[in-house]
Design a protein around this motif. Structure first.
Motif, short mmCIF file in Angstrom:
data_model
loop_
_atom_site.label_atom_id
_atom_site.label_comp_id
_atom_site.label_asym_id
_atom_site.label_seq_id
_atom_site.Cartn_x
_atom_site.Cartn_y
_atom_site.Cartn_z
N THR A 1 30.65 -45.17 -17.37
CA THR A 1 31.75 -44.52 -16.65
C THR A 1 32.40 -43.46 -17.52
O THR A 1 32.56 -43.65 -18.73
N GLY A 2 32.76 -42.37 -16.89
CA GLY A 2 33.48 -41.30 -17.58
C GLY A 2 34.89 -41.72 -17.98
O GLY A 2 35.57 -40.99 -18.70
N ASP A 3 35.34 -42.88 -17.51
CA ASP A 3 36.65 -43.39 -17.93
C ASP A 3 36.68 -43.61 -19.43
O ASP A 3 37.73 -43.49 -20.05
N ASP A 4 35.51 -43.96 -20.02
CA ASP A 4 35.49 -44.25 -21.45
C ASP A 4 34.29 -43.65 -22.19
O ASP A 4 34.10 -43.92 -23.37
N THR A 5 33.49 -42.82 -21.52
CA THR A 5 32.30 -42.24 -22.14
C THR A 5 32.21 -40.75 -21.84
O THR A 5 32.35 -40.35 -20.68
N PRO B 1 23.05 -22.39 4.89
CA PRO B 1 22.65 -23.54 4.10
C PRO B 1 23.86 -24.38 3.70
O PRO B 1 24.86 -23.85 3.24
N ARG B 2 23.76 -25.68 3.95
CA ARG B 2 24.83 -26.61 3.59
C ARG B 2 24.19 -27.91 3.12
O ARG B 2 23.11 -28.30 3.58
N TYR B 3 24.89 -28.58 2.22
CA TYR B 3 24.40 -29.83 1.64
C TYR B 3 25.58 -30.78 1.52
O TYR B 3 26.68 -30.36 1.16
N MET B 4 25.35 -32.06 1.84
CA MET B 4 26.42 -33.06 1.76
C MET B 4 26.12 -34.04 0.63
O MET B 4 25.00 -34.52 0.50
N VAL B 5 27.13 -34.29 -0.19
CA VAL B 5 27.06 -35.27 -1.28
C VAL B 5 28.18 -36.28 -1.06
O VAL B 5 29.32 -35.90 -0.83
N TRP B 6 27.83 -37.56 -1.17
CA TRP B 6 28.81 -38.62 -0.99
C TRP B 6 29.12 -39.27 -2.33
O TRP B 6 28.21 -39.72 -3.03
N LEU B 7 30.40 -39.31 -2.70
CA LEU B 7 30.85 -39.92 -3.95
C LEU B 7 31.70 -41.14 -3.66
O LEU B 7 32.58 -41.10 -2.79
N SER B 8 31.46 -42.21 -4.42
CA SER B 8 32.25 -43.43 -4.28
C SER B 8 33.69 -43.18 -4.71
O SER B 8 33.93 -42.57 -5.76
N LYS B 9 34.63 -43.69 -3.95
CA LYS B 9 36.04 -43.57 -4.30
C LYS B 9 36.38 -44.33 -5.58
O LYS B 9 37.39 -44.04 -6.22
N ALA B 10 35.54 -45.28 -5.97
CA ALA B 10 35.78 -46.06 -7.19
C ALA B 10 35.30 -45.33 -8.44
O ALA B 10 35.57 -45.76 -9.55
N ASN B 11 34.61 -44.21 -8.27
CA ASN B 11 33.94 -43.52 -9.36
C ASN B 11 34.86 -42.52 -10.06
O ASN B 11 35.62 -41.80 -9.41
N HIS B 12 34.73 -42.44 -11.38
CA HIS B 12 35.50 -41.46 -12.16
C HIS B 12 35.20 -40.03 -11.69
O HIS B 12 36.10 -39.19 -11.62
N THR B 13 33.94 -39.76 -11.37
CA THR B 13 33.57 -38.41 -10.92
C THR B 13 34.34 -38.02 -9.66
O THR B 13 34.75 -36.87 -9.51
N ALA C 1 32.97 -34.35 -15.38
CA ALA C 1 32.48 -35.67 -14.99
C ALA C 1 31.12 -35.53 -14.35
O ALA C 1 30.72 -34.44 -13.91
N GLY C 2 30.43 -36.65 -14.27
CA GLY C 2 29.14 -36.69 -13.60
C GLY C 2 28.75 -38.11 -13.29
O GLY C 2 29.15 -39.05 -13.98
N CYS C 3 27.96 -38.28 -12.23
CA CYS C 3 27.52 -39.61 -11.84
C CYS C 3 26.17 -39.54 -11.14
O CYS C 3 25.74 -38.47 -10.69
N LEU C 4 25.52 -40.68 -11.06
CA LEU C 4 24.26 -40.81 -10.34
C LEU C 4 24.58 -41.11 -8.89
O LEU C 4 25.41 -41.97 -8.60
N VAL C 5 23.94 -40.38 -7.97
CA VAL C 5 24.19 -40.60 -6.55
C VAL C 5 22.88 -40.70 -5.78
O VAL C 5 21.87 -40.11 -6.17
N GLY C 6 22.93 -41.45 -4.70
CA GLY C 6 21.79 -41.57 -3.82
C GLY C 6 22.09 -41.08 -2.42
O GLY C 6 21.18 -40.84 -1.64
N PHE C 7 23.37 -40.93 -2.10
CA PHE C 7 23.76 -40.51 -0.76
C PHE C 7 23.94 -38.99 -0.73
O PHE C 7 25.03 -38.47 -1.02
#
Length: 171
Positions: free
Chosen positions: A93-97, A51-63, A36-42
């Motif tokens: 969405t990765g749900d259908d693509t 070194p550490r990095y934080m990525v925020w993913l929406s709970k509504a997202n297939h990723t 899966a993959g998605c576009l993120v801004g957070f």
């Protein structure tokens, strides 16, 4: 505490966030036979040493559904001429693509997370922990591999370049 100190509305915070124009990223992952993959801004680097990095993913997202059981996430910076890639990962969405069907990519060196071959730069991070932040979950990453195809520092795709995209899922 006054009512104002008790919290702000989304509109109140928009007064601050509307002046920001930061890079957007494609985050990819895999778990089992699912990718899966998605576009993120957070996102943000949150520690220098280690070194550490934080990525925020929406709970509504297939990723997010794939990332919940994944061991790694790959974070890709996009050049300013890659709006089509941003649109694919942000408006579908990765749900259908299968977002990877028509892209050049390879499996990451330490996990099966897809690495986009034409990204401006990328890193792969082992998921150290997850933090519930409301409608998004933060994934704290320990970088384990990174790549950049050229020595130049390209202009990056920014939030202002993609605000016209219709999300594949609501935020």
């Amino acid at each position: 505490m006054s009512d104002r100190e008790a919290g702000v509305t989304v509109a109140d915070l928009d007064a601050f966030t509307d002046v920001l124009d930061y890079p957007v990223y494609v985050v990819t992952t895999a778990a089992g036979d699912r990718r899966a993959g998605c576009l993120v801004g957070f996102t943000s680097q949150c520690s220098i040493d280690p070194p550490r990095y934080m990525v925020w993913l929406s709970k509504a997202n297939h990723t997010y559904t794939v990332a919940r059981t994944a061991s790694h996430l790959a974070v890709h910076a996009l050049r300013d001429d890659q709006k089509d890639t941003a649109e694919l990962f942000g408006s579908r969405t990765g749900d259908d693509t299968d977002k990877f069907a028509h892209l050049a990519w390879h499996r990451s060196p330490h996990a099966s997370a897809p690495i986009l071959d034409d990204a401006a730069a990328w890193f792969l991070g082992r998921i150290e922990t997850r933090v519930d932040g409301g409608d998004h979950v933060g994934f704290l990453l320990d970088p384990v591999a990174a790549g950049r195809p050229g020595p130049e520092r390209p202009s990056l795709l920014l939030l202002g370049d993609v605000v016209d995209l219709t999300p594949g899922h609501p935020a």
